[in-house]
Design an enzyme around this catalytic site. Structure first.
Site, PDB file in Angstrom:
ATOM      1  CB  SER A  40      -0.874   0.017   1.251  1.00 12.22           C
ATOM      2  OG  SER A  40      -0.062   0.337   2.372  1.00 12.22           O
ATOM      3  CE  LYS A  41      -2.119   6.941  -1.971  1.00 12.04           C
ATOM      4  NZ  LYS A  41      -3.332   7.554  -1.577  1.00 12.04           N
ATOM      5  NE  ARG A  42      -1.105   2.786   6.008  1.00 10.15           N
ATOM      6  CZ  ARG A  42      -2.222   3.175   5.392  1.00 10.15           C
ATOM      7  NH1 ARG A  42      -2.426   4.443   5.132  1.00 10.15           N
ATOM      8  NH2 ARG A  42      -3.128   2.296   5.019  1.00 10.15           N
ATOM      9  CB  THR A  43       3.934  -1.192   2.800  1.00 14.72           C
ATOM     10  OG1 THR A  43       2.963  -1.411   1.772  1.00 14.72           O
ATOM     11  CG2 THR A  43       3.298  -1.374   4.150  1.00 14.72           C
TER      12      THR A  43
END
Ligand code: GLU
Length: 483
Positions: free
Chosen positions: A251-254
């Site tokens: 995801s955007k965070r990872t």
């Protein structure tokens, strides 16, 4: 005929997940001499993002996933944008109403929220209790005719089970009590995903639905819809979702999830496609570098594993470097570099010169943008002097002054001439070669991380090299004075 599709929603930037699913859909269609289509699922107007469709189509073209039918190429089963097919969905919702397999429901948002809460208290997670089933047909029609806002819901069976056959996972059984009476048509006349996806996959003659496993929960509902219409269901293949290193969902965070990011960073599209192809799939001979054509040749669902594949940008970077060094020809690499140099405002004196630089740099860059960053000094005399390089330059300024005399006497800057000259020079002065190289490197590139010295000298050439040494001597002299 095998016909596959991807059905992205234009809700943001083009996602790596779309490319991943796209590759497997594309390969399966091509393997069977079938067709691969793109359909834009844009019925959720709240999440619609202007320009997103163009971004998705551009990304698919960049990756070389050419589609046989789609919004910008047309086809016999168009239009390929759901917002242009609204009339169809209404007609099919009406068909289910007429068959008694769907019903109108008139709850307000507040009433729905109360129902949801009540169900949750009872530990029932599925949103709606089907109470509008009890409204007599004539009454419902009269209220609809009077303009009362309402939705159309699917009447799902309340007992028994629905068995979904996934080609990769076998039979999966769902308790019908857990399959909600989903909304098919919203009060604004737009279809929901479930209705639109089934109507379109049927009308577009999609035979094989390849998608991410996050859609598996929707499959029983869709299967019931196929049954309600009396249509044959497609084959289902739910691929595992991409994970980030460490195991969390990508995801955007990872990690970076935008295909635009990878394009702009100068990853080679072939490398990205190759890397995404290894997400769950492996070649019979285990090799990691292969083209789409080779994947099509070797493809077999039996070679796809369901353990969450890990998408690691570092690994992709390695693969991109491999393509630059070993798969593409040098000429091809030079061509790919041009737009990157152009957009960075770098100009090159000739294609021949650019290719010479690319040849010596080839082992030293893995993305096209990295090449631009690392090669400023090849294309302009205006390059920064890195602090470490400056230190070496100061330390070696006397050596550089003498070395310049030696280099100036060489007729040509081929490695055959520069190598023995520099080595003799170091020997005569009883200096380690490094002591000679570092100030020279700093002077002519501003950096200490460069290709091999003799290659470097050959590419830069005699005139430019001597001028740069001259300038470094003068400037370093000045810096010494003011220090
Ligand atoms: N529109 C859905 C998506 O955004 C398509 C899901 C499916 O393939 O059925 O991925």
């Amino acid at each position: 005929m095998v016909k596959t599709r991807i059905a992205p929603s234009p809700t943001g930037y083009p996602h790596v997940g779309t490319a991943y699913i796209g590759i497997f859909s594309y390969v399966w269609a091509r393997k069977n001499g079938g067709k691969f289509i793109v359909r834009i699922e844009d019925t959720d107007r709240n999440r619609y993002v202007e320009g997103a469709e163009e971004g998705i189509l551009r990304a698919l073209k960049w990756l070389g996933l050419d589609y046989d039918e789609g919004p910008d190429v047309g086809g016999l089963n168009g239009p390929y944008r759901q917002s242009e097919r609204l009339e169809l969905y209404r007609r099919y919702a009406q068909e289910l109403l007429d068959k008694g397999l769907a019903y109108r429901a008139f709850e307000t948002p507040e009433e729905l929220a109360a129902i949801r809460e009540e169900l949750q208290k009872k530990g029932l997670g599925y949103g709606y209790d089907g109470r509008a089933r009890n409204i007599p047909r004539e009454e419902a029609e009269a209220r609809a005719a009077a303009g009362e806002p309402h939705v159309i819901r699917l009447k799902t069976p309340q007992t028994g089970t629905t068995v979904v056959h996934d080609e990769l996972r076998g039979n999966i059984e769902f308790d019908n009590r857990e399959i909600p009476d989903v909304v098919l048509l919203k009060s604004d006349g737009f279809p929901t995903y479930h209705l639109a996806v089934v109507v379109d996959d049927h009308l577009m003659e999609v035979s094989d639905v390849v998608r991410g496993e996050d859609w598996l929960v929707s499959t029983p509902t869709q299967k019931l819809l196929y049954e309600a219409f009396g249509w044959d269901e497609p084959k289902w293949y739910h691929l595992p979702l991409l994970r980030a290193p460490g195991g969390a969902k990508l995801s955007k965070r990872t990690g970076h999830t935008s295909l635009d990011y990878y394009r702009e960073a100068g990853y080679l599209p072939e490398a990205l496609v190759n890397y995404l192809s290894t997400m769950g799939f492996s070649m019979p001979d285990g090799r990691e570098i292969f083209s789409l054509e080779e994947m099509i040749e070797a493809f077999d669902w039996g070679r796809v594993s369901l353990g969450g594949p890990v998408f690691d940008e570092e690994k992709l970077r390695w693969m991109s470097g491999k393509y630059i060094r070993e798969v593409l020809s040098l000429e091809e690499v030079c061509e790919r570099l041009k737009p990157f140099l152009e957009s960075a405002g770098v100009s090159w004196e000739s294609d021949e010169y650019l290719c010479k630089v690319a040849r010596v740099m080839r082992p030293r860059f893995e993305t096209l943008a990295e090449f631009v960053e690392k090669t400023r000094y090849f294309f302009s005399d205006d390059y920064p002097l890195e602090p470490k390089a400056e230190k070496e330059l100061r330390k070696g300024i006397e050596i550089l002054r003498d070395l310049k005399e030696v280099l100036a006497r060489l007729p040509e800057f081929t490695p055959e001439q520069t190598e023995p000259a520099i080595k003799d020079f170091a020997e005569n002065k009883e200096l380690k070669l490094r002591k000679v190289m570092q100030p020279l490197r700093a002077a002519i590139t501003g950096s200490l991380a460069t290709p091999g010295m003799y290659d470097l000298l050959e590419v830069l050439g005699k005139e430019r090299t001597l001028a740069r040494i001259e300038r470094a001597l003068a400037q370093t002299g000045k810096r010494e004075d003011s220090a």
